[in-house]
Design a protein around this motif. Structure first.
Motif, PDB file in Angstrom:
ATOM      1  N   ALA A  98       0.876  -1.185   0.000  1.00  0.00           N
ATOM      2  CA  ALA A  98       0.000   0.000   0.000  1.00  0.00           C
ATOM      3  C   ALA A  98       0.909   1.230   0.000  1.00  0.00           C
ATOM      4  O   ALA A  98       2.135   1.111   0.157  1.00  0.00           O
ATOM      5  N   GLU A 109      -1.860  -2.129  -4.838  1.00  0.00           N
ATOM      6  CA  GLU A 109      -2.300  -2.037  -3.436  1.00  0.00           C
ATOM      7  C   GLU A 109      -3.122  -3.266  -3.104  1.00  0.00           C
ATOM      8  O   GLU A 109      -3.965  -3.679  -3.904  1.00  0.00           O
ATOM      9  N   GLY A 110      -2.876  -3.824  -1.954  1.00  0.00           N
ATOM     10  CA  GLY A 110      -3.652  -4.984  -1.517  1.00  0.00           C
ATOM     11  C   GLY A 110      -2.920  -6.296  -1.718  1.00  0.00           C
ATOM     12  O   GLY A 110      -3.365  -7.334  -1.238  1.00  0.00           O
ATOM     13  N   VAL A 174      -2.298  -3.533   7.701  1.00  0.00           N
ATOM     14  CA  VAL A 174      -1.633  -3.478   6.392  1.00  0.00           C
ATOM     15  C   VAL A 174      -0.187  -3.031   6.561  1.00  0.00           C
ATOM     16  O   VAL A 174       0.748  -3.671   6.067  1.00  0.00           O
ATOM     17  N   ARG A 203      -2.046   1.558   8.764  1.00  0.00           N
ATOM     18  CA  ARG A 203      -3.106   1.341   7.764  1.00  0.00           C
ATOM     19  C   ARG A 203      -3.927   0.150   8.239  1.00  0.00           C
ATOM     20  O   ARG A 203      -3.368  -0.934   8.481  1.00  0.00           O
ATOM     21  N   TRP A 205      -7.415  -1.994   7.414  1.00  0.00           N
ATOM     22  CA  TRP A 205      -8.482  -2.261   6.437  1.00  0.00           C
ATOM     23  C   TRP A 205      -9.445  -3.293   7.011  1.00  0.00           C
ATOM     24  O   TRP A 205      -9.015  -4.290   7.627  1.00  0.00           O
ATOM     25  N   ASP A 206     -10.736  -3.069   6.759  1.00  0.00           N
ATOM     26  CA  ASP A 206     -11.722  -4.068   7.153  1.00  0.00           C
ATOM     27  C   ASP A 206     -11.368  -5.374   6.427  1.00  0.00           C
ATOM     28  O   ASP A 206     -11.140  -5.388   5.217  1.00  0.00           O
ATOM     29  N   SER A 210     -12.220  -4.613   2.831  1.00  0.00           N
ATOM     30  CA  SER A 210     -11.000  -3.823   2.553  1.00  0.00           C
ATOM     31  C   SER A 210     -11.228  -2.324   2.711  1.00  0.00           C
ATOM     32  O   SER A 210     -10.412  -1.512   2.274  1.00  0.00           O
ATOM     33  N   GLU A 211     -12.360  -1.949   3.318  1.00  0.00           N
ATOM     34  CA  GLU A 211     -12.599  -0.523   3.551  1.00  0.00           C
ATOM     35  C   GLU A 211     -11.508   0.053   4.463  1.00  0.00           C
ATOM     36  O   GLU A 211     -11.083  -0.591   5.425  1.00  0.00           O
ATOM     37  N   LYS A 212     -11.048   1.264   4.120  1.00  0.00           N
ATOM     38  CA  LYS A 212      -9.964   1.885   4.885  1.00  0.00           C
ATOM     39  C   LYS A 212     -10.516   2.492   6.177  1.00  0.00           C
ATOM     40  O   LYS A 212     -11.510   3.211   6.148  1.00  0.00           O
ATOM     41  N   ASP A 216      -5.574   7.295   5.870  1.00  0.00           N
ATOM     42  CA  ASP A 216      -5.697   7.388   4.410  1.00  0.00           C
ATOM     43  C   ASP A 216      -7.028   8.021   4.014  1.00  0.00           C
ATOM     44  O   ASP A 216      -7.119   8.629   2.946  1.00  0.00           O
ATOM     45  N   ARG A 217      -8.062   7.918   4.846  1.00  0.00           N
ATOM     46  CA  ARG A 217      -9.346   8.557   4.523  1.00  0.00           C
ATOM     47  C   ARG A 217      -9.179  10.071   4.454  1.00  0.00           C
ATOM     48  O   ARG A 217      -9.838  10.738   3.658  1.00  0.00           O
TER      49      ARG A 217
END
Ligand code: TMP
Length: 254
Positions: A98, A109-110, A174, A203, A205-206, A210-212, A216-217
């Protein structure tokens, strides 16, 4: 209340002289910055949430034997910490590609990394915190090889522990950034975890969507920043006692 002496003001925190020698009070602001201070904003309630989240994570880490600077939370926005000599390094651990790693190396990313990767950055705003190697660190004396052994060992243990803790509440860790300091007790020096551990420097993530759920939001203008931090606190079971009403916290006392 007597006026306290301010020792340091950073982008998201202020340090005041503590009640006893060798202690400091760490005050968490709602201010947020990104791109080394070029992007500025306020996330209402962030300081209260980060104070609480960092307290929780530092206490959990202490329970498994990780030495930290944390002593106790004082109020909604402040915690008592041991005064340490900060090692001028940002230690970044990555489990999933990421951010700057994804950009620099062209990895989507991911993508789960083949193993956890540790990177070092020299803490220097004027130079934009450049990435450095252990060669630079030891050659310039920011830390010696023995310090680095301790830092790497602690960092890997912290990563293992926090990855498991977050996974248990449906969150993937992450990547994240740590800072360490030197703490002297009598003639003995120990390396301890310092600064904070919160959605400002992780970081998160759900796991399912994968919701942030982290800074990063804010960095990427995704909105719902405070709500994401609240969700992290809620999943950890540590939302401030009075719930959302409480998030503003007391005004800063000086
Ligand atoms: P990066 O992908 O931008 O290099 O960030 C890696 C991780 O380190 C991410 O969780 C955010 C955190 N971080 C900080 O806490 N402070 C910083 O100044 C930077 C650059 C990253």
């Amino acid at each position: 209340m007597a006026r306290r002496r301010q020792v340091y003001e950073g982008k998201a925190k202020i340090l005041f002289e503590g009640p006893e020698p060798g202690t400091l009070v760490q005050y968490f602001k709602d201010d947020a910055t990104a791109q080394n201070g070029q992007k500025k904003g306020v996330i209402t309630g962030k300081g209260v949430l980060n104070n609480r989240i960092s307290e929780y994570l530092m206490l959990k880490l202490a329970e498994v034997g990780i030495p930290t600077h944390f002593v106790r939370r004082l109020n909604m926005r402040e915690q008592l910490i041991r005064e340490v000599e900060i090692i001028p390094l940002e230690i970044v651990v990555r489990n999933i590609a990421a951010g700057s790693l994804a950009t620099r190396l062209g990895i989507p990313e991911g993508t789960r990394l083949p193993r956890s990767i540790i990177e070092y950055y020299y803490k220097n705003d004027a130079l934009n915190d450049p990435m450095v190697s252990e060669e630079h660190i030891t050659a310039f004396g920011w830390a010696d090889p023995h310090d680095m052994d301790d830092i790497v060992a602690l960092t890997l243990r912290i990563n293992d522990f926090l990855s498991g803790l977050f996974l248990g509440v449906g969150i993937s860790l992450v990547d994240f950034k740590l800072e360490f300091g030197r703490l002297w007790e009598e003639e003995e020096m120990r390396i301890v975890l310092a600064d904070e551990v919160s959605p400002d420097n992780c970081r998160l993530w759900d796991t399912k969507t994968s919701e942030k759920m982290d800074k990063d939001r804010f960095r990427r203008d995704l909105g719902q920043v405070a709500e994401a931090y609240q969700e992290v606190a809620k999943r950890l079971g540590i939302m401030p006692e009075a719930g959302l009403r409480d998030l503003k916290g007391p005004e800063m006392m000086q």
